[in-house]
Design a protein around this motif. Structure first.
Motif, PDB file in Angstrom:
ATOM      1  N   ASP A  26      21.343-131.562   9.397  1.00 43.56           N
ATOM      2  CA  ASP A  26      20.101-130.787   9.417  1.00 43.56           C
ATOM      3  C   ASP A  26      18.912-131.645   9.831  1.00 43.56           C
ATOM      4  O   ASP A  26      18.040-131.209  10.590  1.00 43.56           O
ATOM      5  CB  ASP A  26      19.833-130.163   8.043  1.00 43.56           C
ATOM      6  CG  ASP A  26      20.580-128.855   7.846  1.00 43.56           C
ATOM      7  OD1 ASP A  26      20.932-128.219   8.851  1.00 43.56           O
ATOM      8  OD2 ASP A  26      20.810-128.481   6.689  1.00 43.56           O
ATOM      9  N   GLU A  27      18.868-132.874   9.323  1.00 44.63           N
ATOM     10  CA  GLU A  27      17.774-133.779   9.662  1.00 44.63           C
ATOM     11  C   GLU A  27      17.778-134.093  11.161  1.00 44.63           C
ATOM     12  O   GLU A  27      16.722-134.145  11.797  1.00 44.63           O
ATOM     13  CB  GLU A  27      17.886-135.068   8.855  1.00 44.63           C
ATOM     14  CG  GLU A  27      17.747-134.881   7.354  1.00 44.63           C
ATOM     15  CD  GLU A  27      17.964-136.170   6.602  1.00 44.63           C
ATOM     16  OE1 GLU A  27      17.844-137.256   7.227  1.00 44.63           O
ATOM     17  OE2 GLU A  27      18.263-136.116   5.395  1.00 44.63           O
TER      18      GLU A  27
ATOM     19  N   ALA B 278      23.898-135.323   7.037  1.00 48.06           N
ATOM     20  CA  ALA B 278      22.474-135.311   7.374  1.00 48.06           C
ATOM     21  C   ALA B 278      22.210-134.579   8.685  1.00 48.06           C
ATOM     22  O   ALA B 278      21.163-134.777   9.315  1.00 48.06           O
ATOM     23  CB  ALA B 278      21.948-136.748   7.459  1.00 48.06           C
TER      24      ALA B 278
ATOM     25  N   ASN C  30      16.547-131.002  12.998  1.00 41.81           N
ATOM     26  CA  ASN C  30      15.108-130.811  12.825  1.00 41.81           C
ATOM     27  C   ASN C  30      14.294-131.799  13.657  1.00 41.81           C
ATOM     28  O   ASN C  30      13.125-131.557  13.949  1.00 41.81           O
ATOM     29  CB  ASN C  30      14.734-130.937  11.344  1.00 41.81           C
ATOM     30  CG  ASN C  30      15.247-129.779  10.512  1.00 41.81           C
ATOM     31  OD1 ASN C  30      15.426-128.669  11.014  1.00 41.81           O
ATOM     32  ND2 ASN C  30      15.506-130.026   9.237  1.00 41.81           N
ATOM     33  N   GLY C  31      14.925-132.913  14.045  1.00 41.55           N
ATOM     34  CA  GLY C  31      14.237-133.898  14.869  1.00 41.55           C
ATOM     35  C   GLY C  31      14.382-133.663  16.358  1.00 41.55           C
ATOM     36  O   GLY C  31      13.812-134.402  17.172  1.00 41.55           O
TER      37      GLY C  31
ATOM     38  N   CYS D  46      24.640-137.417  16.376  1.00 46.71           N
ATOM     39  CA  CYS D  46      24.743-137.729  14.946  1.00 46.71           C
ATOM     40  C   CYS D  46      26.084-138.421  14.690  1.00 46.71           C
ATOM     41  O   CYS D  46      27.132-137.850  15.012  1.00 46.71           O
ATOM     42  CB  CYS D  46      24.636-136.449  14.124  1.00 46.71           C
ATOM     43  SG  CYS D  46      24.920-136.660  12.358  1.00 46.71           S
TER      44      CYS D  46
END
Length: 407
Positions: free
Chosen positions: A293-294, A291, A297-298, A284
């Motif tokens: 968390d996104e 972002a 989650n991916g 990231c």
């Protein structure tokens, strides 16, 4: 010296009545709905006294009496249930390094409205105060005319001086001795002053009352954001320390001569498990940590680097387990999304470094309140005055919401 005559006795009786009134309201607030028979059993008062207190709370617009729910299991006259009414609310604010959330929370803990927004990039306290007030305006637009604003609670990721809301140190915001409670008070024309709390402490409070720690007297809530802090419940009570500064677990030494931390030291635990470390492990970009968390989650399978973060998390938790012997550890913030990916690595690190006896007793959990633990903790902080003395609090509460927020 004042005499101990009838005035003193009357005053004491009134104090006891108000205390009992707040205690009854507290039970209803936390349960949402509870029978009068259960209130009688919990408080050890007679039925007529409980009936009188419930009737007074009803007259204040805070509760209502309804027919009992469920199947009767005993003979005799059924007990009446007591539930909350939308007669009072608080404004709760969660100030994070990557954004702001403000919610209107009703008595009983239900979020009635919320608004989110970016945090000023400068992290200037005055600018943040302006942004918080703008979000507050949004969440009170549709509030009922007869509802009373009874408090404002604010979570900040830093060390808070409880007596006056001075933020002594919030390293990830770059704050030193910032009077944030006063900054908000200058913008909000309420009789009561906004109350501030540390984010991890408030997360622990909410999870203890309403989440994964209900019925648990020894709990740690780990707030994993850019920084890492711990809220600790010991014997059913918050562990605060002599100045209210306990719980800065993220700044415990972890790696000798390790990475430079925002606090100025090197090798703090949060440099190994905080948001920057997690972001690096999942690819990231630093400018997109908000972002994270996104990204998590991916992820379908943890990389070796992410598994290292998991083991470091477990190793640090082992120190907390050895020191505090909790029954439950709740992983909040970004750690909530991280844990399912690296739970085996966390458990391995915990098992390798924790003593067997306390390790056997502890359960690692994600929050029962999802991402709202800290926000709802700020709401509970704001409800404090109402639950201590409903009559006095409502006497100074604000019913004209248009006059609350300065233009």
């Amino acid at each position: 010296m004042p005499s101990a005559g009838r005035t003193g006795v009357g005053t004491n009786q009134e104090d006891v009545r108000r205390h009992n009134l707040g205690t009854v309201l507290g039970h209803v607030h936390r349960a949402g709905r509870i029978s009068r028979a259960e209130l009688t059993a919990r408080m050890g008062l007679n039925r007529s006294t409980i009936a009188g207190l419930v009737t007074e709370l009803e007259s204040l617009g805070l509760t209502e009496q309804v027919k009992p729910s469920g199947t009767r299991i005993s003979a005799g006259r059924p007990s009446v249930d007591v539930r909350t009414r939308a007669g009072a609310y608080v404004l709760a604010t969660d100030v994070r390094v990557d954004g702001l959330t403000v919610a209107r929370v009703g008595i009983g803990g239900a979020v009635e409205a919320r608004a989110t927004g970016p945090i000023p990039s400068s992290h200037d306290p005055e600018a943040i105060g302006d942004s918080v007030v703008e979000l507050m305006r949004l969440v009170v637009k549709d509030v009922k005319a007869d509802a009373a604003l009874v408090g404002i609670g604010v979570s900040v990721p830093g060390i808070i001086r409880a007596e006056d809301g001075l933020v002594r140190f919030a390293p990830n915001l770059g704050w030193h001795d910032v009077p944030f409670a006063q900054i908000l008070a200058d913008r909000i024309t309420t009789p009561g002053r906004p109350v501030l709390g540390n984010d991890a402490d408030l997360g622990a409070l909410a999870e203890h009352l309403r989440g994964a720690g209900v019925g648990v007297d020894d709990l740690i809530y780990l707030s994993g954001e850019v920084g890492v802090g711990a809220g600790v419940i010991v014997g059913g009570r918050p562990l605060e320390g002599s100045g209210g500064y306990a719980g800065e677990i993220g700044h415990l030494p972890f790696t000798p001569d390790g990475k430079l931390c925002h606090c100025g030291s090197r090798g703090c635990w949060e440099t190994e498990i905080g948001a920057p470390a997690i972001a690096l492990a999942v690819g990231c970009p630093p400018d997109r940590v908000a972002a994270l968390d996104e990204f998590l989650n991916g992820v379908s399978e943890a990389s070796p680097d992410l598994r290292t973060v998991g083991r470091n998390l477990g190793r640090g938790l082992a120190a907390a387990v050895n020191l505090l012997n909790p029954r439950v550890i709740v992983l909040g913030g970004y750690l909530r999304a991280l844990y399912p990916l690296v739970s085996e690595d966390v458990d391995a690190g915990l098992g390798a470094h924790a003593l067997t006896a306390p390790r056997e007793l502890v359960k690692v959990s994600v929050p029962g309140l999802g991402g709202d633990s800290v926000l709802l903790g700020a709401a509970e902080l704001a409800f404090g005055a109402l639950l201590r003395d409903p009559v006095a609090c409502l006497a100074t509460a604000c019913h004209d919401v248009e006059s609350v927020l300065a233009s």
